[in-house]
Design an enzyme around this catalytic site. Structure first.
Site, mmCIF file in Angstrom:
data_model
loop_
_atom_site.group_PDB
_atom_site.id
_atom_site.type_symbol
_atom_site.label_atom_id
_atom_site.label_comp_id
_atom_site.label_asym_id
_atom_site.label_seq_id
_atom_site.Cartn_x
_atom_site.Cartn_y
_atom_site.Cartn_z
ATOM 1 N N GLY A 12 0.849 -1.202 0.000
ATOM 2 C CA GLY A 12 0.000 0.000 0.000
ATOM 3 C C GLY A 12 0.873 1.237 0.000
ATOM 4 O O GLY A 12 1.449 1.581 1.033
ATOM 5 N N LEU A 13 0.980 1.874 -1.166
ATOM 6 C CA LEU A 13 1.881 3.022 -1.281
ATOM 7 C C LEU A 13 1.111 4.339 -1.372
ATOM 8 O O LEU A 13 1.485 5.250 -2.111
ATOM 9 C CB LEU A 13 2.825 2.834 -2.480
ATOM 10 C CG LEU A 13 3.794 1.658 -2.314
ATOM 11 C CD1 LEU A 13 4.587 1.410 -3.587
ATOM 12 C CD2 LEU A 13 4.750 1.890 -1.132
ATOM 13 N N MET A 16 0.309 7.374 3.639
ATOM 14 C CA MET A 16 0.910 6.854 4.875
ATOM 15 C C MET A 16 1.876 5.699 4.588
ATOM 16 O O MET A 16 2.954 5.627 5.179
ATOM 17 C CB MET A 16 -0.175 6.386 5.850
ATOM 18 C CG MET A 16 -1.055 7.487 6.368
ATOM 19 S SD MET A 16 -0.161 8.667 7.397
ATOM 20 C CE MET A 16 -0.044 7.781 8.945
ATOM 21 N N ASN A 106 -6.486 2.676 10.597
ATOM 22 C CA ASN A 106 -7.373 2.976 11.728
ATOM 23 C C ASN A 106 -8.528 1.979 11.727
ATOM 24 O O ASN A 106 -9.664 2.307 11.396
ATOM 25 C CB ASN A 106 -7.934 4.400 11.596
ATOM 26 C CG ASN A 106 -7.014 5.442 12.208
ATOM 27 O OD1 ASN A 106 -6.239 5.150 13.126
ATOM 28 N ND2 ASN A 106 -7.091 6.652 11.704
ATOM 29 N N SER A 132 0.020 7.130 14.586
ATOM 30 C CA SER A 132 -0.450 8.518 14.666
ATOM 31 C C SER A 132 0.637 9.497 14.261
ATOM 32 O O SER A 132 1.825 9.251 14.478
ATOM 33 C CB SER A 132 -0.915 8.845 16.087
ATOM 34 O OG SER A 132 -1.355 10.184 16.117
ATOM 35 N N GLY A 133 0.184 10.609 13.705
ATOM 36 C CA GLY A 133 1.124 11.690 13.352
ATOM 37 C C GLY A 133 0.944 12.177 11.938
ATOM 38 O O GLY A 133 1.711 13.033 11.480
ATOM 39 N N LYS A 186 -5.370 3.388 19.945
ATOM 40 C CA LYS A 186 -5.368 4.417 18.888
ATOM 41 C C LYS A 186 -6.763 5.050 18.746
ATOM 42 O O LYS A 186 -6.885 6.263 18.528
ATOM 43 C CB LYS A 186 -4.919 3.808 17.549
ATOM 44 C CG LYS A 186 -4.987 4.777 16.364
ATOM 45 C CD LYS A 186 -4.116 6.005 16.594
ATOM 46 C CE LYS A 186 -3.895 6.929 15.425
ATOM 47 N NZ LYS A 186 -4.989 7.406 14.644
ATOM 48 N N HIS A 189 -7.092 7.421 21.509
ATOM 49 C CA HIS A 189 -6.232 8.571 21.161
ATOM 50 C C HIS A 189 -7.021 9.538 20.269
ATOM 51 O O HIS A 189 -7.040 10.753 20.479
ATOM 52 C CB HIS A 189 -4.974 8.078 20.436
ATOM 53 C CG HIS A 189 -4.218 9.147 19.705
ATOM 54 N ND1 HIS A 189 -4.641 9.669 18.491
ATOM 55 C CD2 HIS A 189 -3.082 9.818 20.003
ATOM 56 C CE1 HIS A 189 -3.806 10.609 18.088
ATOM 57 N NE2 HIS A 189 -2.842 10.718 18.987
ATOM 58 N N ASN A 190 -7.703 8.975 19.284
ATOM 59 C CA ASN A 190 -8.462 9.823 18.359
ATOM 60 C C ASN A 190 -9.660 10.478 19.038
ATOM 61 O O ASN A 190 -10.003 11.619 18.719
ATOM 62 C CB ASN A 190 -8.908 9.012 17.136
ATOM 63 C CG ASN A 190 -7.764 8.792 16.162
ATOM 64 O OD1 ASN A 190 -6.600 8.850 16.540
ATOM 65 N ND2 ASN A 190 -8.078 8.536 14.910
ATOM 66 N N GLU A 193 -8.286 13.274 20.716
ATOM 67 C CA GLU A 193 -7.956 14.247 19.643
ATOM 68 C C GLU A 193 -9.204 15.070 19.276
ATOM 69 O O GLU A 193 -9.141 16.299 19.168
ATOM 70 C CB GLU A 193 -7.440 13.448 18.438
ATOM 71 C CG GLU A 193 -7.203 14.217 17.155
ATOM 72 C CD GLU A 193 -6.819 13.268 15.994
ATOM 73 O OE1 GLU A 193 -5.871 12.485 16.162
ATOM 74 O OE2 GLU A 193 -7.478 13.324 14.939
ATOM 75 N N TYR A 194 -10.340 14.390 19.112
ATOM 76 C CA TYR A 194 -11.597 15.087 18.780
ATOM 77 C C TYR A 194 -11.929 16.123 19.866
ATOM 78 O O TYR A 194 -12.314 17.243 19.579
ATOM 79 C CB TYR A 194 -12.760 14.087 18.705
ATOM 80 C CG TYR A 194 -12.992 13.398 17.380
ATOM 81 C CD1 TYR A 194 -11.959 12.799 16.678
ATOM 82 C CD2 TYR A 194 -14.270 13.319 16.842
ATOM 83 C CE1 TYR A 194 -12.200 12.139 15.490
ATOM 84 C CE2 TYR A 194 -14.524 12.667 15.641
ATOM 85 C CZ TYR A 194 -13.475 12.068 14.981
ATOM 86 O OH TYR A 194 -13.721 11.401 13.799
ATOM 87 N N LYS A 264 -14.155 10.160 10.305
ATOM 88 C CA LYS A 264 -14.062 8.823 9.706
ATOM 89 C C LYS A 264 -14.527 7.732 10.644
ATOM 90 O O LYS A 264 -14.626 6.595 10.240
ATOM 91 C CB LYS A 264 -12.631 8.565 9.247
ATOM 92 C CG LYS A 264 -12.211 9.484 8.116
ATOM 93 C CD LYS A 264 -10.969 8.994 7.411
ATOM 94 C CE LYS A 264 -10.232 10.139 6.758
ATOM 95 N NZ LYS A 264 -9.500 10.956 7.749
ATOM 96 N N HIS A 453 -38.190 -1.937 40.570
ATOM 97 C CA HIS A 453 -36.826 -2.399 40.264
ATOM 98 C C HIS A 453 -35.964 -2.600 41.505
ATOM 99 O O HIS A 453 -34.881 -3.163 41.416
ATOM 100 C CB HIS A 453 -36.146 -1.405 39.315
ATOM 101 C CG HIS A 453 -36.766 -1.376 37.942
ATOM 102 N ND1 HIS A 453 -36.646 -2.423 37.053
ATOM 103 C CD2 HIS A 453 -37.547 -0.455 37.325
ATOM 104 C CE1 HIS A 453 -37.308 -2.142 35.947
ATOM 105 N NE2 HIS A 453 -37.876 -0.946 36.087
HETATM 106 C C1 6PG Z 1 -3.535 10.558 13.758
HETATM 107 C C2 6PG Z 1 -4.898 10.977 13.321
HETATM 108 C C3 6PG Z 1 -5.235 10.309 12.028
HETATM 109 C C4 6PG Z 1 -6.373 10.995 11.331
HETATM 110 C C5 6PG Z 1 -7.698 10.677 11.908
HETATM 111 C C6 6PG Z 1 -8.671 11.823 11.772
HETATM 112 O O1 6PG Z 1 -3.451 10.144 14.903
HETATM 113 O O2 6PG Z 1 -2.601 10.674 12.974
HETATM 114 O O3 6PG Z 1 -5.854 10.662 14.282
HETATM 115 O O4 6PG Z 1 -5.406 8.958 12.293
HETATM 116 O O5 6PG Z 1 -6.164 12.346 11.333
HETATM 117 O O6 6PG Z 1 -8.166 9.606 11.187
HETATM 118 O O7 6PG Z 1 -9.924 11.313 11.774
HETATM 119 P P1 6PG Z 1 -11.197 12.076 11.324
HETATM 120 O O8 6PG Z 1 -11.173 12.139 9.814
HETATM 121 O O9 6PG Z 1 -12.277 11.228 11.872
HETATM 122 O O10 6PG Z 1 -11.145 13.454 11.905
#
Ligand code: 6PG
Length: 472
Positions: A12-13, A16, A106, A132-133, A186, A189-190, A193-194, A264, A453
């Site tokens: 897979g090129l 990432m 992911n 991630s990154g 992970k 982690h996301n 991140e949100y 996503k 209950h």
């Molecule tokens: C990471 C990010 C990466 C990506 C997410 C964003 O850690 O590098 O989390 O995996 O940016 O998939 O997800 P959304 O499209 O759901 O915002």
């Protein structure tokens, strides 16, 4: 002369996969590369002339597998879901004892657990690895969360440690547990991140809609915050984005961007899994919900005309120091929620997740890297009542100073009619769990009233029902 075999194969090129293949090559590893669209392979090797001697381009899956040293390490960087199952099916007959397939996408950790089981007994191993990154991280040092067998980890470790981001020289990669552990970490982690992205956007919204600040001024304030405890990659990104001028309009780029966020699925999965385990990651839920509502843009446009406007410009917004403190408290609370979900999952799936280690590998390379993660790692290594991050003495101290500012900030949002779902969700959670006696005694009474209950009493053991009066 026979060609030296590859240390690893990357299938897979895309963005990432290419970046990871280049990172591996730059670190001295020989990499077999292939791709579903075969014409990408030669283009990739040609484009990267300086490293091309480190690649073995393969046009077929058979040639790709044959080019890798046994026991083989094969990294799939392909879309998650059905393509992963299809690739496992295609490659499995070509593999031998001890070979490892790694899914670096992911993926949903439930699918990873299923695939891990599917490979048990075949001689081959399956690893779910969170990476991630983004593209830059993959190319120059990502943070990686590995789930799989110890055998696979031993195989992968030297390469993973070489290409990972480093924090004070320590590689930001770890074997976190078996089967889905890496992908679950992970996912969380996301989720964090949100929440982090949303809370920064909420402060932006308070300043923009509550005090008429221009984007660049907000960006400059965020840039100043980078010098203190709020320092983080996402704050840096936000500061730079807010100060960037759109070459088309010559106005702030952010002012030209439609307020409709994509997703996503990983943030949503975090919330779903949390709820399934009896947790409520309210700060993360707020962020996932905000993205969902943002997608209903047409309806919002109509609603703005129908519903009376309540966004008040008048009235002060909290001071810059208060806003910074509110964000700091919010960030601690959203991470605490994320770590609480990890604890729940660790118990449920018997993973023995090491939260200090997870904090450590999030200190560099990943999207949520921030100055706080080192403090979290230290907190998890120390005394922690009930394993809860916010009960660590260092966190108690910061929260004591910052929670009043979070209250003032959430209060300002409520008064001005500006939605702060993550910040207010974080505060509601804090206020729920800091009280020994909440209000669910009434929930129990209601449940017993209409459904018998049962409830427990404070003064005696056992389950009781009350003789509730009939309703008039
Ligand atoms: C990471 C990010 C990466 C990506 C997410 C964003 O850690 O590098 O989390 O995996 O940016 O998939 O997800 P959304 O499209 O759901 O915002």
């Amino acid at each position: 002369m026979t060609e030296t075999k590859a240390d690893i194969g990357v299938y897979g090129l895309g963005t990432m996969g290419s970046a990871l293949a280049l990172n591996l090559a730059e670190n001295g590893f020989r990499v077999a590369v292939t791709n579903r669209e075969a014409d990408w392979i030669d283009d990739f090797v040609k484009e990267e002339a300086a490293l091309s001697g480190s690649f073995i381009p393969a046009q077929t899956l058979e040639a790709f597998v044959a080019a890798i040293k046994a026991p083989r390490t094969i990294l799939f960087m392909i879309p998650s879901g059905d393509p992963v199952d299809a690739m496992i099916e295609a490659v499995l007959p070509l593999l031998g004892e001890g070979d490892t397939i790694i899914d670096g996408g992911n993926s949903d950790f439930h699918a990873t657990r299923r695939r891990f089981e599917q490979l048990e007994g075949t001689g081959a191993h399956f690893v779910g690895m969170g990476v991630s990154g983004g593209e830059y991280g993959a190319r120059h040092g990502p943070s990686m969360m590995v789930g799989g067998t110890t055998h696979s980890w031993e195989q992968l470790k030297p390469m993973a440690e070489a290409i990972a981001a480093k924090f004070n020289g320590e590689p930001c990669v770890a074997h976190l547990g078996p089967d889905g552990a890496g992908h679950f970490v992970k996912t969380v982690h996301n989720g964090i991140e949100y929440a982090d992205m949303e809370m920064i956007a909420e402060v932006y919204s308070l300043l923009r809609d509550g005090a008429d600040w221009e984007a660049a001024r907000i960006g400059k304030l965020f840039e100043d915050w980078q010098e203190g405890p709020l320092a983080s990659y996402l704050m840096e990104v936000s500061a730079a984005a807010l100060q960037y001028v759109d070459p088309v309009t010559n106005k702030p780029m952010v002012d030209a961007i439609v307020d409709q966020a994509g997703q996503k699925g990983t943030g949503r999965w975090t919330v779903i899994e949390a709820l399934k385990m009896g947790q409520s990651a309210s700060a993360i839920e707020g962020a996932v919900g905000a993205r969902g509502w943002s997608a209903e843009r047409a309806m919002r446009g109509v609603a703005e005309d129908i519903l009376p406007s309540v966004t008040l410009k008048e009235g002060a917004i909290p001071s810059n120091d208060d806003l910074a403190s509110a964000l700091l408290a919010g960030r601690i609370l959203s991470h605490a929620q994320g770590f609480r979900i990890l604890t729940a999952a660790s118990e449920e799936f018997d993973w023995a997740l090491d939260l200090a280690r997870i904090s450590e590998i999030w200190r560099a390379g990943c999207i949520i890297r921030s100055a706080l993660l080192d403090d979290f790692a230290e907190a998890f290594r120390g005394e922690l009542p009930h394993g809860h991050l916010i009960l660590a003495p260092a966190m108690v101290e910061v929260l004591e100073k910052t929670i009043p500012a979070l209250r003032r900030t959430v209060g300002a949002g409520v008064a001005k009619g500006i939605a702060l779902p993550s910040l207010s969700g974080a505060l509601a959670w804090y206020d729920s769990i800091r009280r020994a006696r909440g209000a669910t005694n009434l929930i129990q009474a209601q449940r017993d009233f209409f459904g018998a209950h049962g409830f427990e009493r404070l003064d005696s053991d056992g389950s009781f029902n009350a003789d509730w009066p009939p309703l008039a």
